[in-house]
Design an enzyme around this catalytic site. Structure first.
Site, PDB file in Angstrom:
ATOM      1  N   CYS A  27       0.824  -1.209   0.000  1.00 23.30           N
ATOM      2  CA  CYS A  27       0.000   0.000   0.000  1.00 23.30           C
ATOM      3  C   CYS A  27       0.866   1.270   0.000  1.00 23.30           C
ATOM      4  O   CYS A  27       1.552   1.548  -0.967  1.00 23.30           O
ATOM      5  CB  CYS A  27      -0.977  -0.034   1.168  1.00 23.30           C
ATOM      6  SG  CYS A  27      -2.360   1.131   0.945  1.00 23.30           S
ATOM      7  N   LYS A  73     -12.184   8.080  -0.636  1.00 27.28           N
ATOM      8  CA  LYS A  73     -11.382   6.938  -0.225  1.00 27.28           C
ATOM      9  C   LYS A  73     -11.782   5.686  -0.997  1.00 27.28           C
ATOM     10  O   LYS A  73     -12.965   5.382  -1.164  1.00 27.28           O
ATOM     11  CB  LYS A  73     -11.556   6.691   1.276  1.00 27.28           C
ATOM     12  CG  LYS A  73     -10.692   5.559   1.820  1.00 27.28           C
ATOM     13  CD  LYS A  73     -10.875   5.381   3.326  1.00 27.28           C
ATOM     14  CE  LYS A  73      -9.986   4.272   3.870  1.00 27.28           C
ATOM     15  NZ  LYS A  73     -10.142   4.085   5.333  1.00 27.28           N
ATOM     16  N   SER A 111      -7.635  -0.076   0.708  1.00 30.49           N
ATOM     17  CA  SER A 111      -8.054   0.932   1.690  1.00 30.49           C
ATOM     18  C   SER A 111      -7.060   2.088   1.618  1.00 30.49           C
ATOM     19  O   SER A 111      -6.029   2.076   2.286  1.00 30.49           O
ATOM     20  CB  SER A 111      -8.084   0.326   3.100  1.00 30.49           C
ATOM     21  OG  SER A 111      -8.420   1.302   4.061  1.00 30.49           O
ATOM     22  N   HIS A 121      -4.278  -4.591   0.228  1.00 28.97           N
ATOM     23  CA  HIS A 121      -3.980  -5.194   1.531  1.00 28.97           C
ATOM     24  C   HIS A 121      -4.422  -6.655   1.543  1.00 28.97           C
ATOM     25  O   HIS A 121      -5.376  -7.027   2.224  1.00 28.97           O
ATOM     26  CB  HIS A 121      -4.699  -4.431   2.642  1.00 28.97           C
ATOM     27  CG  HIS A 121      -4.081  -3.120   2.990  1.00 28.97           C
ATOM     28  ND1 HIS A 121      -2.946  -3.013   3.751  1.00 28.97           N
ATOM     29  CD2 HIS A 121      -4.440  -1.856   2.662  1.00 28.97           C
ATOM     30  CE1 HIS A 121      -2.632  -1.729   3.904  1.00 28.97           C
ATOM     31  NE2 HIS A 121      -3.512  -1.012   3.254  1.00 28.97           N
ATOM     32  N   GLU A 143      -3.130  -8.898   3.083  1.00 29.24           N
ATOM     33  CA  GLU A 143      -2.928  -9.437   4.436  1.00 29.24           C
ATOM     34  C   GLU A 143      -4.090  -9.160   5.375  1.00 29.24           C
ATOM     35  O   GLU A 143      -4.175  -9.765   6.463  1.00 29.24           O
ATOM     36  CB  GLU A 143      -1.644  -8.852   5.042  1.00 29.24           C
ATOM     37  CG  GLU A 143      -1.769  -7.448   5.631  1.00 29.24           C
ATOM     38  CD  GLU A 143      -1.743  -6.328   4.610  1.00 29.24           C
ATOM     39  OE1 GLU A 143      -1.805  -5.155   4.994  1.00 29.24           O
ATOM     40  OE2 GLU A 143      -1.663  -6.631   3.398  1.00 29.24           O
ATOM     41  N   ARG A 188     -14.501   3.034  12.612  1.00 31.91           N
ATOM     42  CA  ARG A 188     -13.645   4.105  13.142  1.00 31.91           C
ATOM     43  C   ARG A 188     -13.928   5.430  12.433  1.00 31.91           C
ATOM     44  O   ARG A 188     -14.060   6.479  13.077  1.00 31.91           O
ATOM     45  CB  ARG A 188     -12.181   3.714  12.946  1.00 31.91           C
ATOM     46  CG  ARG A 188     -11.161   4.759  13.375  1.00 31.91           C
ATOM     47  CD  ARG A 188      -9.835   4.508  12.692  1.00 31.91           C
ATOM     48  NE  ARG A 188      -9.932   4.629  11.240  1.00 31.91           N
ATOM     49  CZ  ARG A 188      -9.055   4.110  10.381  1.00 31.91           C
ATOM     50  NH1 ARG A 188      -8.026   3.424  10.823  1.00 31.91           N
ATOM     51  NH2 ARG A 188      -9.209   4.280   9.072  1.00 31.91           N
TER      52      ARG A 188
END
Length: 307
Positions: A142, A163, A192, A235, A237, A249
């Site tokens: 990323c 985003k 992300s 991502h 992972e 969040r």
């Protein structure tokens, strides 16, 4: 074969519950196999969760991996106790004289800043320059992928209108490349981020090749043609609830985030990327690292000088 980790690393408890095979250094030294020496520079705020995510993938291959966790010296994480970092992490100054088979650098929540404005930018560029002669193969995730492409090749980034958050469909573009060997022609991966690469410059660069991309998310996997540098803009992972927790969040912070796309089904998280994530890391460890790195670590510098 297992991944080798420090004796009391908290992630060991999670891995044991999930039946992920690992071993401590104390057990590993009694085996007649040289483990791959992998350094992981963890730039994420939640260190322990990120450790778990990468250990799941590194611990699911036929190779023994000994991890060295690194943290920045020029920036102190606000989310991780100093005692934790002192117990499980080292800084660049502590390893600069060592050689490693591989280096992984995680993402970081600093992507909206210009690279030079990041508190640890100078330290990071020192690590990237050091890696050229001390590390056989590197894997950038990323923001780290953006930073490495900027440092090594001068490829920039730009702000996205909103985003990019969700799980996106990708297509393999270089089917004969070992890094994507065994991938389905179309596969899923999470993203992300608030920024994107200057893809025109990336596609045009003679030393780089794009291995997989997405109509919605853009370039996903790119690599240097010598196989030593791998850049992953998403991502793979991430665990099942990472995108969910990030969304909650941002909601709590009043940011009015977009619901992660292709992520929820009937109110539940649909995991679509797990098999591809394991294959990506096992391919990288096998073909880009194990099959090519010198057996004697001190020979890495000589091998890279003549490559």
């Amino acid at each position: 074969m297992p991944v080798t980790i420090p004796q009391d690393l908290p992630a060991a408890l999670v891995l044991k519950q999930e039946n992920i095979f690992f071993m401590t250094k104390e057990r590993a030294i009694h085996q007649d196999i040289r483990p791959l020496q992998v350094a992981l520079l963890n730039l994420m705020p939640n260190k322990s969760r990120t450790e778990e995510q990468f250990l799941r993938l590194l611990g699911n291959t036929a190779l023994q991996v000994e991890l060295t966790f690194l943290t920045t010296a020029t920036y102190q994480s606000k989310n991780t106790p100093v005692s934790y970092l002192q117990t499980f992490y080292q800084t660049f100054d502590q390893v600069r004289d060592r050689h490693f088979d591989a280096l992984i650098i995680t993402g970081s929540p600093v992507e909206t800043l210009a690279f030079e404005e990041v508190a640890y930018w100078q330290e990071l560029t020192s690590i990237l320059s050091w890696a050229d002669l001390h590390v056989y193969a590197s894997f950038f995730v990323c923001w780290a992928a953006q930073a490495a492409l900027y440092h090594y090749y001068g490829i920039g980034k730009h702000q996205l209108p909103k985003k990019l958050s969700g799980v996106y469909s990708h297509s393999v573009r270089k089917k004969g490349t070992p890094l994507v060997r065994g991938f389905d022609d179309v596969f899923w991966a999470p993203h992300s981020r608030h920024t994107a690469l200057d893809e025109e410059s990336l596609y045009a660069h003679e030393d780089l090749e794009v291995l997989a991309d997405s109509k919605e998310a853009g370039v996903y996997v790119a690599a240097s043609k010598d196989g030593r540098k791998t850049f992953v803009t998403g991502h793979s992972e991430y665990d099942e609830l990472t995108l969910h927790d990030e969304y909650q969040r941002d909601l709590a912070a009043g940011m009015n985030p977009q619901i992660p796309v292709n992520y929820y089904e009937n109110g539940e998280v649909a995991v679509r990327w797990r098999s591809h994530a394991h294959l990506l890391f096992s391919n990288w460890l096998n073909y880009q690292v194990y099959q090519n790195t010198p057996y004697q670590l001190e020979e890495i510098s000589k091998a890279l000088q003549h490559s």
